[in-house]
Scaffold this motif. Structure first.
Motif, PDB file in Angstrom:
ATOM      1  N   THR A   8       4.977-133.995 -60.695  1.00 53.82           N
ATOM      2  CA  THR A   8       6.422-134.434 -60.283  1.00 53.82           C
ATOM      3  C   THR A   8       6.638-135.695 -61.029  1.00 53.82           C
ATOM      4  O   THR A   8       6.136-137.000 -61.659  1.00 53.82           O
ATOM      5  N   VAL A  29       6.089-135.773 -53.857  1.00 54.27           N
ATOM      6  CA  VAL A  29       5.619-136.349 -54.036  1.00 54.27           C
ATOM      7  C   VAL A  29       4.323-135.464 -53.413  1.00 54.27           C
ATOM      8  O   VAL A  29       3.390-135.524 -53.974  1.00 54.27           O
ATOM      9  N   GLU A  30       4.709-134.703 -52.855  1.00 52.18           N
ATOM     10  CA  GLU A  30       3.973-133.890 -51.693  1.00 52.18           C
ATOM     11  C   GLU A  30       3.043-132.980 -52.755  1.00 52.18           C
ATOM     12  O   GLU A  30       3.895-132.328 -53.018  1.00 52.18           O
ATOM     13  N   VAL A  81       2.343-138.065 -60.376  1.00 47.63           N
ATOM     14  CA  VAL A  81       3.569-138.628 -60.819  1.00 47.63           C
ATOM     15  C   VAL A  81       3.494-139.638 -61.982  1.00 47.63           C
ATOM     16  O   VAL A  81       3.284-140.345 -61.872  1.00 47.63           O
ATOM     17  N   ASN A  91       7.006-141.640 -62.795  1.00 46.53           N
ATOM     18  CA  ASN A  91       8.191-141.926 -62.681  1.00 46.53           C
ATOM     19  C   ASN A  91       9.167-143.079 -64.240  1.00 46.53           C
ATOM     20  O   ASN A  91       8.596-143.988 -64.826  1.00 46.53           O
ATOM     21  N   ILE A 126       7.906-145.331 -55.171  1.00 41.74           N
ATOM     22  CA  ILE A 126       7.458-143.726 -55.389  1.00 41.74           C
ATOM     23  C   ILE A 126       5.706-144.120 -55.420  1.00 41.74           C
ATOM     24  O   ILE A 126       5.196-143.464 -54.659  1.00 41.74           O
ATOM     25  N   ALA A 129       3.352-141.524 -52.827  1.00 41.98           N
ATOM     26  CA  ALA A 129       2.041-141.484 -54.285  1.00 41.98           C
ATOM     27  C   ALA A 129       0.804-141.976 -53.686  1.00 41.98           C
ATOM     28  O   ALA A 129      -0.187-140.753 -53.369  1.00 41.98           O
ATOM     29  N   LYS A 130       0.724-142.193 -52.978  1.00 44.86           N
ATOM     30  CA  LYS A 130      -0.371-143.261 -52.607  1.00 44.86           C
ATOM     31  C   LYS A 130      -0.855-142.849 -50.910  1.00 44.86           C
ATOM     32  O   LYS A 130      -2.328-141.910 -50.932  1.00 44.86           O
ATOM     33  N   VAL A 190      -2.125-138.354 -54.291  1.00 44.51           N
ATOM     34  CA  VAL A 190      -2.164-138.305 -55.944  1.00 44.51           C
ATOM     35  C   VAL A 190      -2.953-139.470 -56.391  1.00 44.51           C
ATOM     36  O   VAL A 190      -3.067-140.460 -56.066  1.00 44.51           O
ATOM     37  N   PHE A 250      -0.688-142.323 -61.100  1.00 43.01           N
ATOM     38  CA  PHE A 250       0.984-142.539 -61.563  1.00 43.01           C
ATOM     39  C   PHE A 250       1.217-143.455 -62.265  1.00 43.01           C
ATOM     40  O   PHE A 250      -0.042-144.150 -63.065  1.00 43.01           O
ATOM     41  N   PHE A 271       0.217-149.040 -56.090  1.00 42.54           N
ATOM     42  CA  PHE A 271      -0.772-147.659 -55.694  1.00 42.54           C
ATOM     43  C   PHE A 271      -1.759-148.013 -56.472  1.00 42.54           C
ATOM     44  O   PHE A 271      -2.740-147.560 -56.533  1.00 42.54           O
TER      45      PHE A 271
END
Length: 329
Positions: A10, A72-73, A78, A80, A104, A108-109, A113, A116, A147
């Protein structure tokens, strides 16, 4: 181009200058790419950068946690890229660059994910009075707090066909007989090719970079503002007067530009802001610490593209006769 896999990345802010280069790089590696932006309709042009269905735009807004969670699923990584150079309404420095990375990172955490990657900026100083620099530093802290071990990239000013750096100066030189050298034009930059930055971002997304590390990305050359203006003038075949402008006078001029934006109800975009004048008080180059640690393009085995090799390929349009211009005006 690698075959399309089920690995999903993402990219927040993927429709911008850096984003379009990153999306192409990820697609070539076979990733499925989810481009998370406020206006998915403006990201439709990216769909042709990969196979049918490989790249998809989704709506996401940093002020709405549910939209971030949905974006983010199922993602393996991910990235940014969201950032602003000018504050507009609700999209201020703090909202976008200080709060956004944490929002974000938290999503994500929670979503599990693995990686990051957050893009910050080079030349940040803890004692800087710049609102832009302060928000970038807060954003890095927020990303780490949310994160744990984000990969942070700090690029210098980036160049490429659609950049807002060399193109901006060339446009100014086309209109004005005088170019101001703010602070005497001695501020140093280390311009980096956007394609090189996209390569590092893609490596971060696929798991080739060190978790928790901060990479500083600069090009081969360190150039002063004066040298950059001289290069632009030479490339566009124009003669202009370069006039040193003290920071104090530049600050007054920027204040007038900002007043014009207020009077025009935001219709006028100031070519210079007081915050940018503040940023120009500090050099924008890779630190010796990052170079020694190998946290640079060279440390990653990437030979940075030079300004001279790339920039003339798109600045020719600022010459009086475009690509047919041969004589100095």
């Amino acid at each position: 181009m690698a075959p399309v896999s089920d690995r999903l990345v993402t990219v927040f802010g993927g429709s911008g200058f850096v984003g379009r280069n990153l999306v192409r790089s990820l697609a070539k590696r076979g990733f499925r790419v989810r481009v998370a932006v406020r206006r998915p309709d403006l990201a439709q042009y990216l769909m042709t950068a990969g196979a049918v269905g490989q790249i998809r735009g989704v709506q996401a807004n940093l002020r709405y946690p549910a939209s971030i969670a949905a974006a983010v699923e199922g993602a393996e990584a991910v990235v940014n890229l969201v950032g602003v150079m000018h504050e507009r309404g609700a999209n201020g420095f703090d909202a976008v660059q200080a709060f956004g990375p944490g929002a974000i990172g938290r999503a994500a955490k929670v979503a599990g994910v693995k990686r990051f990657v957050h893009v910050s900026a080079l030349g940040l100083h803890a004692g800087s009075e710049s609102a832009y620099a302060k928000s970038k530093l807060k954003g890095e802290e927020a990303a780490r707090a949310a994160f744990g071990d984000p990969i942070i990239l700090r690029p210098s000013v980036m160049f490429g066909p659609d950049d807002d750096f060399f193109n901006k100066f060339a446009g100014l030189a086309r209109m004005s007989p005088v170019l101001p050298l703010i602070g005497g034009g001695e501020t140093k930059f280390q311009p980096v090719f956007v394609g090189d930055v996209a390569e590092v971002l893609a490596r971060g997304a696929e798991g080739s970079l060190t978790p928790g590390a901060t990479y500083e990305l600069g090009g081969q050359e360190v150039l002063t503002l004066r040298q950059i203006f001289e290069f632009v003038l030479k490339t566009t075949n124009r003669k202009r007067l370069l006039v040193p402008m003290p920071f104090g006078i530049a600050n007054v001029q920027a204040t007038l530009f900002e007043l014009a934006r207020t009077v025009s109800l935001g219709l006028f975009t100031p070519p210079l802001t007081r915050d940018q004048v503040t940023l120009l008080r500090h050099d924008n180059v890779v630190t010796e610490e990052a170079a020694r640690a190998g946290l640079t393009l060279e440390g990653l085995g990437i030979q940075p593209a030079t300004v001279e090799a790339i920039v003339p390929s798109y600045l020719w349009r600022f010459r009086k006769a475009g690509q047919f211009e041969n004589k100095v005006a």
